[in-house]
Design a protein around this motif. Structure first.
Motif, PDB file in Angstrom:
ATOM      1  N   ILE A 100       0.835  -1.208   0.000  1.00  0.00           N
ATOM      2  CA  ILE A 100       0.000   0.000   0.000  1.00  0.00           C
ATOM      3  C   ILE A 100       0.864   1.250   0.000  1.00  0.00           C
ATOM      4  O   ILE A 100       0.739   2.118  -0.845  1.00  0.00           O
ATOM      5  N   CYS A 101       1.767   1.348   0.949  1.00  0.00           N
ATOM      6  CA  CYS A 101       2.616   2.536   1.041  1.00  0.00           C
ATOM      7  C   CYS A 101       3.749   2.288   2.024  1.00  0.00           C
ATOM      8  O   CYS A 101       3.734   1.330   2.805  1.00  0.00           O
ATOM      9  N   LYS A 102       4.740   3.150   1.945  1.00  0.00           N
ATOM     10  CA  LYS A 102       5.793   3.247   2.952  1.00  0.00           C
ATOM     11  C   LYS A 102       5.737   4.646   3.548  1.00  0.00           C
ATOM     12  O   LYS A 102       5.364   5.597   2.868  1.00  0.00           O
ATOM     13  N   ALA A 103       6.089   4.768   4.790  1.00  0.00           N
ATOM     14  CA  ALA A 103       6.058   6.070   5.444  1.00  0.00           C
ATOM     15  C   ALA A 103       7.199   6.172   6.444  1.00  0.00           C
ATOM     16  O   ALA A 103       7.707   5.155   6.931  1.00  0.00           O
ATOM     17  N   TYR A 104       7.603   7.413   6.709  1.00  0.00           N
ATOM     18  CA  TYR A 104       8.620   7.686   7.724  1.00  0.00           C
ATOM     19  C   TYR A 104       8.072   8.770   8.646  1.00  0.00           C
ATOM     20  O   TYR A 104       7.657   9.839   8.191  1.00  0.00           O
ATOM     21  N   ALA A 105       8.050   8.468   9.929  1.00  0.00           N
ATOM     22  CA  ALA A 105       7.536   9.407  10.916  1.00  0.00           C
ATOM     23  C   ALA A 105       8.637   9.763  11.901  1.00  0.00           C
ATOM     24  O   ALA A 105       9.497   8.940  12.211  1.00  0.00           O
ATOM     25  N   THR A 106       8.588  10.998  12.385  1.00  0.00           N
ATOM     26  CA  THR A 106       9.519  11.452  13.416  1.00  0.00           C
ATOM     27  C   THR A 106       8.760  11.612  14.725  1.00  0.00           C
ATOM     28  O   THR A 106       7.710  12.263  14.765  1.00  0.00           O
ATOM     29  N   PHE A 107       9.294  11.007  15.772  1.00  0.00           N
ATOM     30  CA  PHE A 107       8.681  11.101  17.094  1.00  0.00           C
ATOM     31  C   PHE A 107       9.668  11.725  18.072  1.00  0.00           C
ATOM     32  O   PHE A 107      10.886  11.539  17.949  1.00  0.00           O
ATOM     33  N   VAL A 108       9.124  12.436  19.040  1.00  0.00           N
ATOM     34  CA  VAL A 108       9.932  13.071  20.091  1.00  0.00           C
ATOM     35  C   VAL A 108       9.543  12.446  21.425  1.00  0.00           C
ATOM     36  O   VAL A 108       8.353  12.331  21.745  1.00  0.00           O
TER      37      VAL A 108
END
Length: 299
Positions: A100-108
């Protein structure tokens, strides 16, 4: 990998749109939840979404299919970390899997009273993890310059004056596509920190963007891509979220919708806080799944 989280969700009618396809807003909620769980496994403390990189959707998902989401931390920096997410769906009848998709998230990572927490370093093990680890630093650099790049585009972009549609008729005024909606943040919309759940904000933004796109094409549009979500600040239970969307431009077979989210408390006199913006690309598909030609937009 100790940070890896795997989530499987059966798509039910309550998760879908009028076509019986999984709502993109619901998918964004699941993606954000899985990524947050992965981030908190590494940090050992609560984490909040800072940004979500561009997402390109390859397929739609129907009722009865299973969404499989895999998330794991690619690299940890001082107080932030990048989480990579892979999404595919499984057809239970055929047993086949489709990306479906790839994603990159940034978390703090957040400590008591919202203070930042210094993260322990991550040691990649497999060759794939080592590649993602090395590229994560470059992706982080690109995120940091993203805001300046957009400002630079605004100052250098020439104004286009050709406002005729492809069939010779007048273009659609952009103002006719404008949408403004208000949502009251209630306890079910909050995360475990009491802030508005990032996935919920993204889902609300996708909803108003879809309405704006449909006002241009007078049809049901399909979301193809989202340019980076960037959370500029938190909102809490009791806040009002003002969601605005408008079609910025329409090309032959696609259109870009700009959407923003602002928050304010019970006091109307308090100025609104800009907490998020994104750009979404929509297409309109015919019965054979081919993109339709769209009318042009007059700003």
């Amino acid at each position: 990998n100790p940070t890896e989280v795997q989530m499987s969700q059966l798509v039910l009618p309550c998760h879908t749109n009028h076509r019986g396809e999984l709502s993109t807003g619901q998918l964004l909620k699941w993606i954000d939840t899985a990524a947050c769980l992965s981030a908190e496994r590494h940090a050992g403390c609560p984490c909040v979404t800072a940004s979500m990189d561009d997402i390109y959707f390859e397929h739609t998902i129907s009722v009865g299919q299973v969404v499989n989401i895999k998330a794991k931390v690619n690299r940890a920096f001082n107080s932030s970390m990048e989480v990579g997410i892979q999404v595919n769906y499984e057809d239970l009848c055929s047993g086949k899997h489709y990306s479906i998709c790839k994603a990159y998230a940034t978390f703090v990572a957040q400590g008591p009273s919202g203070s930042k927490v210094r993260l322990k370093p991550l040691t990649p093990q497999t060759e794939e993890e080592k590649i993602e680890y090395s590229i994560a630093a470059e992706r982080r650099r690109m995120r940091l310059v993203h805001k300046d790049t957009l400002k630079d585009l605004l100052t250098r972009s020439p104004c286009e004056t050709e406002l005729e549609t492809r069939d010779g008729s007048g273009a659609v005024p952009a103002e006719k596509t404008r949408v403004e909606s208000v949502e009251l943040v209630l306890p079910p919309h909050a995360n475990h920190l009491g802030n508005t759940f990032g996935g919920q904000i993204m889902a609300w933004m996708e909803n108003v963007a879809t309405i704006a796109a449909s006002r241009l094409c007078h049809a049901h549009p399909t979301l193809r891509a989202i340019e980076m979500f960037h959370f500029r600040g938190p909102s809490q239970v009791g806040d009002r979220l003002v969601l605005k969307a408008i079609v910025n431009n329409a090309f032959k077979n696609s259109m870009e919708v700009g959407v923003s989210a602002e928050a304010y408390g019970q006091e109307m006199s308090v100025s609104r806080r800009h907490i998020n913006s994104a750009f979404m690309t929509f297409v309109v598909l015919d019965q054979e799944g081919r993109p339709c030609t769209l009318p042009m937009v007059a700003p």
